[in-house]
Design an enzyme around this catalytic site. Structure first.
Site, PDB file in Angstrom:
ATOM      1  N   GLU A  33       0.860  -1.193   0.000  1.00 51.35           N
ATOM      2  CA  GLU A  33       0.000   0.000   0.000  1.00 51.35           C
ATOM      3  C   GLU A  33       0.896   1.242   0.000  1.00 51.35           C
ATOM      4  N   GLY A  34       0.613   2.140  -0.956  1.00 52.86           N
ATOM      5  CA  GLY A  34       1.419   3.348  -1.107  1.00 52.86           C
ATOM      6  C   GLY A  34       0.981   4.494  -0.222  1.00 52.86           C
ATOM      7  N   ARG A  35      -0.289   4.524   0.179  1.00 52.67           N
ATOM      8  CA  ARG A  35      -0.764   5.559   1.104  1.00 52.67           C
ATOM      9  C   ARG A  35      -0.104   5.401   2.454  1.00 52.67           C
ATOM     10  N   THR A  41      -9.451   3.958  -0.576  1.00 51.29           N
ATOM     11  CA  THR A  41     -10.353   5.082  -0.801  1.00 51.29           C
ATOM     12  C   THR A  41     -11.438   5.086   0.268  1.00 51.29           C
ATOM     13  N   VAL A 233     -22.463  20.025 -18.889  1.00 52.49           N
ATOM     14  CA  VAL A 233     -21.488  21.041 -18.465  1.00 52.49           C
ATOM     15  C   VAL A 233     -20.438  21.212 -19.558  1.00 52.49           C
ATOM     16  N   ARG A 269     -16.212   7.487 -11.382  1.00 54.43           N
ATOM     17  CA  ARG A 269     -14.825   7.141 -11.083  1.00 54.43           C
ATOM     18  C   ARG A 269     -14.314   6.145 -12.111  1.00 54.43           C
ATOM     19  N   ALA A 317     -17.652  -0.753  -1.899  1.00 53.78           N
ATOM     20  CA  ALA A 317     -16.701  -1.366  -0.978  1.00 53.78           C
ATOM     21  C   ALA A 317     -17.056  -2.826  -0.700  1.00 53.78           C
ATOM     22  N   HIS A 441     -42.595  -5.418  16.723  1.00 55.51           N
ATOM     23  CA  HIS A 441     -43.309  -4.142  16.676  1.00 55.51           C
ATOM     24  C   HIS A 441     -42.847  -3.282  17.838  1.00 55.51           C
TER      25      HIS A 441
HETATM   26  P1  FAD Z   1      -9.626   1.333  -3.068  1.00 54.09           P
HETATM   27  O1  FAD Z   1     -10.423   1.490  -1.849  1.00 54.09           O
HETATM   28  O2  FAD Z   1      -9.573   2.473  -4.011  1.00 54.09           O
HETATM   29  O3  FAD Z   1      -8.171   0.954  -2.587  1.00 54.09           O
HETATM   30  C1  FAD Z   1      -7.104   0.824  -3.459  1.00 54.09           C
HETATM   31  C2  FAD Z   1      -5.827   1.124  -2.720  1.00 54.09           C
HETATM   32  O4  FAD Z   1      -4.736   0.729  -3.527  1.00 54.09           O
HETATM   33  C3  FAD Z   1      -5.605   2.593  -2.417  1.00 54.09           C
HETATM   34  O5  FAD Z   1      -5.381   2.779  -1.045  1.00 54.09           O
HETATM   35  C4  FAD Z   1      -4.370   2.964  -3.225  1.00 54.09           C
HETATM   36  O6  FAD Z   1      -3.526   3.887  -2.559  1.00 54.09           O
HETATM   37  C5  FAD Z   1      -3.678   1.633  -3.367  1.00 54.09           C
HETATM   38  N1  FAD Z   1      -2.832   1.523  -4.557  1.00 54.09           N
HETATM   39  C6  FAD Z   1      -3.158   1.834  -5.827  1.00 54.09           C
HETATM   40  N2  FAD Z   1      -2.134   1.537  -6.658  1.00 54.09           N
HETATM   41  C7  FAD Z   1      -1.149   1.045  -5.889  1.00 54.09           C
HETATM   42  C8  FAD Z   1       0.149   0.567  -6.149  1.00 54.09           C
HETATM   43  N3  FAD Z   1       0.640   0.502  -7.377  1.00 54.09           N
HETATM   44  N4  FAD Z   1       0.907   0.166  -5.111  1.00 54.09           N
HETATM   45  C9  FAD Z   1       0.429   0.218  -3.829  1.00 54.09           C
HETATM   46  N5  FAD Z   1      -0.806   0.642  -3.532  1.00 54.09           N
HETATM   47  C10 FAD Z   1      -1.583   1.048  -4.536  1.00 54.09           C
HETATM   48  N6  FAD Z   1     -18.720   2.400  -1.407  1.00 54.09           N
HETATM   49  C11 FAD Z   1     -19.626   1.819  -0.603  1.00 54.09           C
HETATM   50  O7  FAD Z   1     -19.855   0.611  -0.719  1.00 54.09           O
HETATM   51  N7  FAD Z   1     -20.290   2.538   0.348  1.00 54.09           N
HETATM   52  C12 FAD Z   1     -20.086   3.859   0.511  1.00 54.09           C
HETATM   53  O8  FAD Z   1     -20.709   4.476   1.374  1.00 54.09           O
HETATM   54  C13 FAD Z   1     -19.154   4.507  -0.330  1.00 54.09           C
HETATM   55  N8  FAD Z   1     -18.913   5.828  -0.195  1.00 54.09           N
HETATM   56  C14 FAD Z   1     -17.982   6.421  -1.003  1.00 54.09           C
HETATM   57  C15 FAD Z   1     -17.780   7.787  -0.858  1.00 54.09           C
HETATM   58  C16 FAD Z   1     -16.850   8.421  -1.654  1.00 54.09           C
HETATM   59  C17 FAD Z   1     -16.636   9.891  -1.497  1.00 54.09           C
HETATM   60  C18 FAD Z   1     -16.090   7.664  -2.598  1.00 54.09           C
HETATM   61  C19 FAD Z   1     -15.049   8.327  -3.440  1.00 54.09           C
HETATM   62  C20 FAD Z   1     -16.300   6.306  -2.740  1.00 54.09           C
HETATM   63  C21 FAD Z   1     -17.254   5.678  -1.953  1.00 54.09           C
HETATM   64  N9  FAD Z   1     -17.521   4.319  -2.077  1.00 54.09           N
HETATM   65  C22 FAD Z   1     -18.460   3.725  -1.286  1.00 54.09           C
HETATM   66  C23 FAD Z   1     -16.798   3.472  -3.043  1.00 54.09           C
HETATM   67  C24 FAD Z   1     -15.691   2.679  -2.321  1.00 54.09           C
HETATM   68  O9  FAD Z   1     -14.825   3.581  -1.685  1.00 54.09           O
HETATM   69  C25 FAD Z   1     -14.934   1.829  -3.329  1.00 54.09           C
HETATM   70  O10 FAD Z   1     -15.825   1.023  -4.056  1.00 54.09           O
HETATM   71  C26 FAD Z   1     -13.935   0.924  -2.607  1.00 54.09           C
HETATM   72  O11 FAD Z   1     -13.030   1.691  -1.853  1.00 54.09           O
HETATM   73  C27 FAD Z   1     -13.175   0.061  -3.611  1.00 54.09           C
HETATM   74  O12 FAD Z   1     -12.268  -0.737  -2.934  1.00 54.09           O
HETATM   75  P2  FAD Z   1     -10.915  -1.237  -3.613  1.00 54.09           P
HETATM   76  O13 FAD Z   1     -10.218  -2.025  -2.583  1.00 54.09           O
HETATM   77  O14 FAD Z   1     -11.208  -1.849  -4.918  1.00 54.09           O
HETATM   78  O15 FAD Z   1     -10.086   0.094  -3.944  1.00 54.09           O
HETATM   79  P1  NAI Z   2     -22.109   8.063 -10.303  1.00 50.36           P
HETATM   80  O1  NAI Z   2     -21.824   7.196 -11.436  1.00 50.36           O
HETATM   81  O2  NAI Z   2     -22.913   7.558  -9.159  1.00 50.36           O
HETATM   82  O3  NAI Z   2     -22.846   9.389 -10.798  1.00 50.36           O
HETATM   83  C1  NAI Z   2     -22.295  10.240 -11.760  1.00 50.36           C
HETATM   84  C2  NAI Z   2     -23.392  11.139 -12.275  1.00 50.36           C
HETATM   85  O4  NAI Z   2     -22.799  12.155 -13.065  1.00 50.36           O
HETATM   86  C3  NAI Z   2     -24.395  10.409 -13.163  1.00 50.36           C
HETATM   87  O5  NAI Z   2     -25.695  10.758 -12.763  1.00 50.36           O
HETATM   88  C4  NAI Z   2     -24.063  10.918 -14.552  1.00 50.36           C
HETATM   89  O6  NAI Z   2     -25.171  10.931 -15.415  1.00 50.36           O
HETATM   90  C5  NAI Z   2     -23.573  12.317 -14.236  1.00 50.36           C
HETATM   91  N1  NAI Z   2     -22.713  12.913 -15.265  1.00 50.36           N
HETATM   92  C6  NAI Z   2     -21.730  12.305 -15.975  1.00 50.36           C
HETATM   93  N2  NAI Z   2     -21.149  13.202 -16.816  1.00 50.36           N
HETATM   94  C7  NAI Z   2     -21.778  14.392 -16.613  1.00 50.36           C
HETATM   95  C8  NAI Z   2     -21.636  15.698 -17.170  1.00 50.36           C
HETATM   96  N3  NAI Z   2     -20.728  15.956 -18.097  1.00 50.36           N
HETATM   97  N4  NAI Z   2     -22.435  16.699 -16.727  1.00 50.36           N
HETATM   98  C9  NAI Z   2     -23.383  16.444 -15.769  1.00 50.36           C
HETATM   99  N5  NAI Z   2     -23.555  15.215 -15.205  1.00 50.36           N
HETATM  100  C10 NAI Z   2     -22.764  14.211 -15.612  1.00 50.36           C
HETATM  101  O7  NAI Z   2     -20.669   8.572  -9.816  1.00 50.36           O
HETATM  102  P2  NAI Z   2     -20.194   9.300  -8.500  1.00 50.36           P
HETATM  103  O8  NAI Z   2     -21.338   9.924  -7.779  1.00 50.36           O
HETATM  104  O9  NAI Z   2     -19.047  10.133  -8.902  1.00 50.36           O
HETATM  105  O10 NAI Z   2     -19.674   8.092  -7.612  1.00 50.36           O
HETATM  106  C11 NAI Z   2     -18.610   7.258  -8.087  1.00 50.36           C
HETATM  107  C12 NAI Z   2     -18.704   5.884  -7.528  1.00 50.36           C
HETATM  108  O11 NAI Z   2     -18.497   5.875  -6.128  1.00 50.36           O
HETATM  109  C13 NAI Z   2     -20.056   5.276  -7.782  1.00 50.36           C
HETATM  110  O12 NAI Z   2     -19.879   4.231  -8.696  1.00 50.36           O
HETATM  111  C14 NAI Z   2     -20.532   4.756  -6.478  1.00 50.36           C
HETATM  112  O13 NAI Z   2     -20.818   3.401  -6.568  1.00 50.36           O
HETATM  113  C15 NAI Z   2     -19.378   4.985  -5.508  1.00 50.36           C
HETATM  114  N6  NAI Z   2     -19.946   5.590  -4.306  1.00 50.36           N
HETATM  115  C16 NAI Z   2     -20.797   4.846  -3.549  1.00 50.36           C
HETATM  116  C17 NAI Z   2     -21.401   5.395  -2.453  1.00 50.36           C
HETATM  117  C18 NAI Z   2     -22.355   4.572  -1.685  1.00 50.36           C
HETATM  118  O14 NAI Z   2     -22.406   3.373  -1.883  1.00 50.36           O
HETATM  119  N7  NAI Z   2     -23.139   5.158  -0.786  1.00 50.36           N
HETATM  120  C19 NAI Z   2     -21.152   6.765  -2.025  1.00 50.36           C
HETATM  121  C20 NAI Z   2     -20.277   7.466  -2.930  1.00 50.36           C
HETATM  122  C21 NAI Z   2     -19.684   6.863  -4.001  1.00 50.36           C
END
Ligand code: FAD
Ligand code: NAI
Length: 462
Positions: A33-35, A41, A233, A269, A317, A441
């Protein structure tokens, strides 16, 4: 130089869970892990910090809107933004340290640094090359950018910047009405920002059951979020403190602008695989950047697997975690399995929105005969007592066999309620199975049972 059975690259929910399961199955395991902290994330800049801010601001909303009604009088709390951010950081710290503890407990080596794969069977971290019989790529994803939009993480931000803004913006423009846009938009709306969400499509939350999406949008509007739908946009012009968003309405090509202190770009993403050396290694990658895998998470290069956000499927996740466990089992010679038909999705707004299985639109498209059982939280005593009577449970079942095909919930604790349906679906249950199960209930989960009853002879409290 150490030899490992498995080296996992990436310490997010996919990677760390995979590493723990590998170790539990007796495999000598390392995780790169590089972080500075484990958890990826999700724990550092995703699920966990966003939920901390959602909780804090929901509590503020309760104090401002519902306390007086319950006889809790006095001034509403004022917001100490720095303290709120520090609470969020504490929550992150507790969770990331927890993973470090689990690594030690399971004797997993954390190889600190960025990893690459110079050849099958080898992982390079810094100057050191480690041998591994199996390599699991779990490098996750990063925010995708938009042409004409430059991210500075101060005025024009991704979710990462939005989780640590210097101050609460007066005007926030969110580009994208998806999960991130609506969760973070809710946070800042509750903190008093004027929030406008600009969405390319004609509806919010693509992929969600349309009836739920419409109700969701209405509720968010009531909470002060403004929506401009069907808008593409074009560009964002930013100074050090302000930004101007130019968009074109798709229906008539008319152009308009919005001023903001902060612009959140939440348009999806994309997989992060930079620096791994996939090209040289010959690992097949799909056109949208995901690593191609087979049904057992194997890439086309022997001994190299991939999971989580770096491969196809929902970027969640828990999906990454399930794949992490399953691939560990495959590597250990067992039968790892993920049921992609039963992966819940939750949006942690208030009310929460949760779904699993098919939407009504998908069933129509498939030409499937189905029935709908719906129950409003207005008929649920517990929900009404806590000001959460808005929303409903919608259960979809096969018209002939009664087998549950999907569930969509907008309402209190929807993110927890959905799992009752997930378990039922895993067991191939019918709506009647749920309806015949005694539910305590007064609980919110009675609404799930009532929706199941509505698939049969009728809900009681409707
Ligand atoms: P990541 O969590 O992205 O982890 C990958 C890790 O690999 C990172 O720490 C990175 O630093 C490391 N890495 C990358 N390349 C290298 C390398 N070459 N060498 C060493 N380390 C490396 N999902 C949910 O289910 N519920 C939620 O509520 C939710 N909320 C979210 C809110 C936000 C704002 C965002 C951005 C995402 C959210 N997600 C949520 C999505 C969720 O975070 C991701 O689906 C999940 O983290 C993916 O897990 P992963 O292990 O595949 O990757
Ligand atoms: P998203 O895919 O959920 O939503 C992106 C939105 O942007 C879509 O509605 C799309 O139509 C719109 N869009 C795309 N291009 C556009 C443009 N040029 N102008 C205006 N609108 C545009 O992606 P988001 O919200 O960025 O989340 C990324 C990922 O993170 C998701 O796949 C989600 O699964 C994960 N995530 C999950 C959470 C959870 O489980 N509660 C919380 C936050 C993120």
């Amino acid at each position: 130089m150490a030899d490992y059975d498995v080296i996992v690259i990436g310490g997010g929910p996919g990677g760390y869970v995979c590493a723990i399961r590998c170790a539990q199955l007796g495999l000598k395991t390392a995780c790169v892990e590089g972080r500075e902290t484990l958890g990826g994330t999700c724990l550092n800049v995703g699920c966990i910090p966003s939920k901390a801010l959602l909780h804090a601001t929901h509590s503020l909303h309760e104090a401002e809107h519902n306390f007086a009604t319950m006889g809790l009088k006095g001034k509403s709390p004022s917001v100490d933004w720095k303290q709120m951010l520090s609470y969020k950081d504490d929550v992150i710290g507790q969770n990331t340290k927890g993973i470090e503890f689990l690594f030690k407990k399971n004797k997993i080596d954390w190889l600190k640094g960025w990893g690459s794969i110079p050849a099958a069977g080898q992982v390079k971290v810094g100057d050191e090359v480690h041998n591994a019989k199996n390599i699991v790529i779990a490098t996750g994803s990063e925010a995708s950018s938009l042409p004409g939009v430059e991210i500075d993480e101060k005025v024009v931000v991704t979710s990462t910047g939005a989780l640590e803004l210097g101050k609460i913006p007066k005007k926030l423009v969110v580009i994208g009405a998806g999960v991130i846009g609506l969760e973070m938009g809710s946070v800042y709306a509750r903190l008093g920002a004027e929030v406008t969400v600009v969405e390319f499509l004609d509806h919010i939350t693509p992929g969600m059951d349309a009836e739920v999406a419409r109700s969701f949008q209405k509720l968010l509007k009531k909470q002060g979020l403004d929506f401009i739908l069907g808008a593409a946009v074009q560009k964002v012009d930013a100074t050090k403190t302000k930004a101007k968003v130019t968009y074109k309405l798709r229906k008539d090509d008319s152009e308009a602008t919005l001023e903001a202190d902060t612009v959140l770009v939440a348009t999806g993403r994309k997989p992060f695989t930079d620096g791994l050396g996939l090209d040289a290694l010959g690992v097949e990658v799909l056109p949208r950047g995901q690593i191609k895998t087979d049904a057992h998470w194997a890439t086309n290069v022997k001994g190299v697997y991939a999971i989580g956000d770096a491969i196809e499927g929902p970027m969640l996740a828990h999906k990454a975690e399930d794949e992490g466990m399953a691939v560990a089992e495959v590597i250990a010679g067992k039968h790892g399995h993920v049921n992609y038909d039963v992966i819940p999705g939750v949006i942690y707004t208030a009310p929460e929105v949760a779904s699993v299985g098919k939407t009504e639109e998908q069933l129509k498209e498939e030409g499937r005969a189905y029935k709908v059982g719906k129950f409003s939280f207005m008929g649920n005593a517990r929900a009404k007592a806590v000001f959460q009577g808005e929303g409903f449970v919608k259960l979809l079942a096969d018209k002939d066999t009664d087998r549950i095909l999907g569930a969509h919930i907008i309402g209190p604790a929807a993110g927890d309620l959905i799992h009752e349906v997930c378990v039922a679906m895993e067991f191939g249950a019918s709506a009647q199975d749920l309806a015949l199960t005694c539910h305590a209930h007064p609980t919110y989960s009675e609404a799930v049972r009532e929706a199941a009853l509505a698939c049969g002879d009728g809900a009681i409290h409707a």
